[in-house]
Design a protein around this motif. Sequence first.
Motif, short mmCIF file in Angstrom:
data_model
loop_
_atom_site.label_atom_id
_atom_site.label_comp_id
_atom_site.label_asym_id
_atom_site.label_seq_id
_atom_site.Cartn_x
_atom_site.Cartn_y
_atom_site.Cartn_z
N TRP A 19 0.91 -1.33 0.02
CA TRP A 19 -0.17 -0.03 -0.10
C TRP A 19 0.91 1.11 -0.08
O TRP A 19 1.86 1.17 0.70
N PHE A 20 0.33 2.10 -0.83
CA PHE A 20 1.00 3.60 -1.00
C PHE A 20 -0.30 4.68 -0.61
O PHE A 20 -1.28 4.44 -0.74
N ARG A 21 0.40 5.59 -0.49
CA ARG A 21 -0.74 6.92 -0.50
C ARG A 21 -0.29 8.18 -0.79
O ARG A 21 1.21 8.10 -0.90
N ARG A 75 4.11 10.41 -3.59
CA ARG A 75 3.83 9.14 -2.91
C ARG A 75 4.60 8.59 -1.95
O ARG A 75 5.82 8.73 -1.94
N GLU A 76 4.01 8.09 -0.97
CA GLU A 76 4.33 7.72 0.19
C GLU A 76 4.35 6.08 0.54
O GLU A 76 3.08 5.96 0.32
N PHE A 77 5.24 5.28 0.79
CA PHE A 77 5.07 3.81 1.04
C PHE A 77 4.48 3.83 2.57
O PHE A 77 4.88 4.23 3.33
N ILE A 78 3.48 2.79 2.58
CA ILE A 78 2.98 2.50 3.79
C ILE A 78 3.48 1.08 4.34
O ILE A 78 3.99 1.08 5.43
N GLY A 79 3.51 -0.01 3.44
CA GLY A 79 3.81 -1.22 3.90
C GLY A 79 3.44 -2.27 3.02
O GLY A 79 2.88 -2.05 1.95
N ALA A 80 4.13 -3.35 3.01
CA ALA A 80 4.15 -4.72 1.90
C ALA A 80 3.85 -5.92 2.72
O ALA A 80 4.34 -6.02 3.89
N ILE A 81 3.29 -6.56 2.20
CA ILE A 81 2.97 -8.05 2.73
C ILE A 81 3.60 -9.27 1.57
O ILE A 81 3.14 -9.09 0.40
N GLY A 82 4.09 -10.18 2.27
CA GLY A 82 4.58 -11.35 1.37
C GLY A 82 3.62 -12.19 0.73
O GLY A 82 2.41 -11.96 1.28
#
Length: 129
Positions: free
Chosen positions: A36-38, A45-52
């Motif tokens: 997810w980004f916002r 644009r700003e990175f929020i997080g990621a999941i494998g």
Amino acid sequence: QVPLVESGGGLVQAGDSLRLSCASSGRTFDTYSMGWFRQAPGKEREFIGAIGWSHHNFTYYADSMKGRFTISRDNAKNTVYLQMNSLKPEDTAVYYCAADSALLPSPPWATRPDLIGYWGRGTQVTVSS
């Protein structure tokens, strides 16, 4: 192709919680890392997080996002979620879902978003004070 469709955005008040969803019709959803980004008006644009993906269901978050934001996924539903708690007016932004088959949840998600293969069109989140 990995079509991504975000949903769940809207207008909330400061302190509220909101859960965004990102659904994919791709047949190999469980082989992609999801993130997810916002992007707020006038900001980058700003990175929020990621999941494998299914066998590596670990997460990686931007330091500034740890604590209030949680990413999860349901591979049976081809959906990834972003749970947002204690929302603040500065969380107002368009929230984007992204997917990639090669990038593990790790710093390149934040530093090299140009490498990420697929993006949704975003969903607006507005937090009123």
